[in-house]
Design an enzyme around this catalytic site. Structure first.
Site, PDB file in Angstrom:
ATOM      1  N   HIS A 171       0.507  -1.163  -0.051  1.00  0.00           N
ATOM      2  CA  HIS A 171      -0.044  -0.073   0.161  1.00  0.00           C
ATOM      3  C   HIS A 171       0.883   1.306   0.027  1.00  0.00           C
ATOM      4  CE1 HIS A 171      -3.352  -2.801   1.374  1.00  0.00           C
ATOM      5  NE2 HIS A 171      -2.270  -3.247   2.094  1.00  0.00           N
ATOM      6  N   SER A 292      14.311  22.551 -15.188  1.00  0.00           N
ATOM      7  CA  SER A 292      13.166  23.087 -15.662  1.00  0.00           C
ATOM      8  C   SER A 292      13.544  24.385 -16.095  1.00  0.00           C
ATOM      9  CB  SER A 292      12.454  23.346 -14.006  1.00  0.00           C
ATOM     10  OG  SER A 292      11.629  24.496 -14.419  1.00  0.00           O
ATOM     11  N   LYS A 298      15.370  22.337 -10.094  1.00  0.00           N
ATOM     12  CA  LYS A 298      14.893  21.141 -10.326  1.00  0.00           C
ATOM     13  C   LYS A 298      15.621  20.000 -10.972  1.00  0.00           C
ATOM     14  CE  LYS A 298      10.430  20.564 -10.926  1.00  0.00           C
ATOM     15  NZ  LYS A 298       9.345  19.849 -10.367  1.00  0.00           N
ATOM     16  N   GLU A 305       9.574   8.851 -16.429  1.00  0.00           N
ATOM     17  CA  GLU A 305       8.154   9.466 -16.801  1.00  0.00           C
ATOM     18  C   GLU A 305       7.809   8.856 -17.982  1.00  0.00           C
ATOM     19  OE1 GLU A 305       7.266  13.546 -14.720  1.00  0.00           O
ATOM     20  OE2 GLU A 305       9.388  13.379 -15.109  1.00  0.00           O
ATOM     21  N   GLN A 337      -4.318  -4.377 -43.735  1.00  0.00           N
ATOM     22  CA  GLN A 337      -3.360  -3.428 -44.055  1.00  0.00           C
ATOM     23  C   GLN A 337      -2.880  -2.527 -42.866  1.00  0.00           C
ATOM     24  OE1 GLN A 337      -2.540  -1.698 -48.124  1.00  0.00           O
ATOM     25  NE2 GLN A 337      -3.066   0.190 -47.213  1.00  0.00           N
TER      26      GLN A 337
HETATM   27  N1  ARG Z   1      -0.699  -3.732 -48.765  1.00  0.00           N
HETATM   28  C1  ARG Z   1      -1.208  -4.872 -48.455  1.00  0.00           C
HETATM   29  C2  ARG Z   1      -1.621  -5.104 -46.973  1.00  0.00           C
HETATM   30  O1  ARG Z   1      -0.616  -4.471 -46.341  1.00  0.00           O
HETATM   31  C3  ARG Z   1      -0.795  -5.939 -49.322  1.00  0.00           C
HETATM   32  C4  ARG Z   1      -1.907  -7.074 -49.763  1.00  0.00           C
HETATM   33  C5  ARG Z   1      -2.721  -6.663 -50.427  1.00  0.00           C
HETATM   34  N2  ARG Z   1      -3.571  -7.476 -50.938  1.00  0.00           N
HETATM   35  C6  ARG Z   1      -4.819  -7.467 -51.392  1.00  0.00           C
HETATM   36  N3  ARG Z   1      -5.456  -8.532 -51.699  1.00  0.00           N
HETATM   37  N4  ARG Z   1      -4.958  -6.182 -51.909  1.00  0.00           N
HETATM   38  O2  ARG Z   1      -2.162  -5.949 -46.439  1.00  0.00           O
END
Ligand code: ARG
Length: 473
Positions: A171, A292, A298, A305, A337
């Site tokens: 604590h 600071s 300081k 941090e 993606q």
């Molecule tokens: N740039 C795409 C990704 O990062 C690569 C795969 C794309 N595939 C597709 N069927 N459009 O996922």
């Protein structure tokens, strides 16, 4: 790497659209390009993309899918591209959308139509699954090395402080005396389990998606075992749909990163607390502090941090990827993606945090006298008194606890600590108490008595230090 979007010398490059130009007659809307393009971040996968392509080309040649002339031309071109990327002259171009098409476009410029054979029996779906998996695998390896570095720094600081007294807290109230070495070694254990999580994740992720092609596998006589082996995988993934659809390897690594970051942030918080003038347990040099602009006195623990704060990135990244993946039908969707940026950001932050923490641990100097003084404050040996009553007088622990509580109350009234509470006051509470009780009431005696396995007795701590040194050797 450069952000050049100018065309490379040689034959004018086909636009990205030309990759599927057979089906399309119009160019994409500008906005479509803006939302679709990923080269800005997936360029970080260039090395993995080339490595995967080399393995794929060699396999296509070996299995007779492409001729050795074409394979040699492709491998030569990939080497040139590798050199361009290293030299920072490779043209990363937005019109080619992602890293895969940028490499293929450049390969076409360098070697002509043979470049078009590299994509036989392959899709960007297995390609990206491969590239990203290899990147995460490398990130795990780097992280593992950095965790070890941090553990070594903690051990190096723990060793000379195996007997340095400090208060142990619950604590954030003084609880029982411990040693600073013991406290630091607690983190060695935590980071050891973090390393274990990364190692587990790495082992589980070490199967190759290459050859899953778009999603269903390939009609060509490819050898997925060959490419898997060439790329350092234990085996090819056994289901082509799974291979292109899952990102659990990244989620697992990010979960491990999050837990590790939680540990880092707790140590960071302790450094912040220990550094306050009120605690005064440690000093950090100017190397990891800042001043600071207005308050000349300081010395702020900014690095600690920031390590504390960066835990948020790891958890954010995990959450982000989990939310992207949840509810996606098999197999690939373009949502995926969006898997890369959180992983890049999380591992960048984690690697920096681990290095900064190792630096701070090496840098910090315990204020031994202040810590020892604090170790005895707050009646921290009260449990030792209660234990003495149990051991020497055969009292039930509950009763011993009650008598000790009364002794603490009396000491508080007299404004003294337990070791200087007069024997007459103790005997007023329990007449059988003798002078010998004082031997257990000092913090040093308290600590030395805790010889149970994993306890804070300096000999126990030294034993654990020895054990860890062997593990890390
Ligand atoms: N740039 C795409 C990704 O990062 C690569 C795969 C794309 N595939 C597709 N069927 N459009 O996922």
């Amino acid at each position: 790497m450069t952000d050049s979007s100018s065309d490379a010398p040689g034959k004018p490059a086909p636009s990205g659209q030309a990759m599927w130009g057979g089906r399309f007659s119009d160019k994409p809307a500008e906005l479509m390009q803006a939302i679709n393009v990923s080269i800005g971040f997936d360029r970080r996968l260039a090395a993995q993309d080339l490595e995967g392509s080399r393995a794929h080309a060699a396999m296509l040649q070996k299995t007779g899918v492409i001729t050795s002339e074409d394979a040699q031309a492709i491998l030569g071109g990939l080497d040139k591209i590798g050199a361009e990327i290293e030299a920072g002259t490779f043209p990363f171009r937005e019109e080619f959308e992602d890293i895969h098409m940028n490499v293929e476009a450049r390969l076409t410029e360098l070697i002509g139509p043979a470049a078009g054979r590299l994509h036989t029996a392959r899709s960007r779906n297995d390609q990206i699954a491969l590239d990203f998996r290899m990147w995460v695998r490398e990130a795990c390896d780097r992280t593992l090395a950095q965790i070890k570095g941090l553990q070594r720094a903690l051990i190096a600081k723990a060793e000379p402080n195996a007997a340095t007294l400090m208060p142990g807290f619950t604590h954030l109230q003084p609880a029982q005396p411990v040693t600073f070495g013991h406290h630091l070694m607690a983190y060695v254990e935590m980071f050891g389990r973090d390393a274990g999580r990364f190692a587990d994740a790495r082992q589980r992720m070490n199967e190759s998606p290459l050859g899953a092609a778009a999603l269903a596998g390939s009609p060509f006589p490819i050898d997925r075992h060959m490419t898997a082996q060439a790329l350092g995988f234990d085996a090819p993934l056994a289901n082509s749909l799974d291979a292109v659809a899952d990102r659990d390897f990244a989620l697992e690594a990010l979960a491990a990163a999050t837990i590790c970051a939680v540990h880092l942030s707790r140590l960071a918080e302790e450094i912040v607390i220990w550094m306050t003038p009120q605690f005064g347990f440690i000093k950090l040099t100017d190397a990891f502090t800042s001043g600071s602009s207005i308050m000349p006195q300081k010395k702020n623990p900014d690095a600690a941090e920031l390590v504390r704060a960066k835990a948020g990135r790891m958890l954010g990244a995990f959450t982000q990827l989990a939310v992207v993946m949840k509810g996606l039908p098999l197999t690939y969707s373009k949502d995926m993606q969006e898997d890369k940026v959180p992983a890049f950001e999380a591992f960048d932050a984690l690697e920096l945090s681990l290095r900064a923490m190792a630096g701070m641990v090496a840098d910090l100097q315990p204020a031994v006298e202040t810590m020892e003084k604090a170790a005895g404050a707050g009646f921290s040996t009260a449990t030792d008194l209660a234990d003495w009553l149990v051991r020497e007088l055969g009292l039930p622990f509950r009763e011993a606890h009650h008598i000790t509580g009364a002794a603490v109350k009396r000491a508080e009234q007299l404004g003294c600590d337990l070791p200087s509470l007069p024997l007459t006051d103790l005997q007023a509470l329990e007449p059988r108490i003798t002078q010998s009780v004082y031997k257990v009431l000092t913090p040093a005696a308290s600590v030395a008595s805790r010889m149970s396995y994993g306890g804070t007795a300096p000999d126990q701590v030294r034993g654990q230090i020895k054990r860890w040194k062997e593990i890390l050797a």
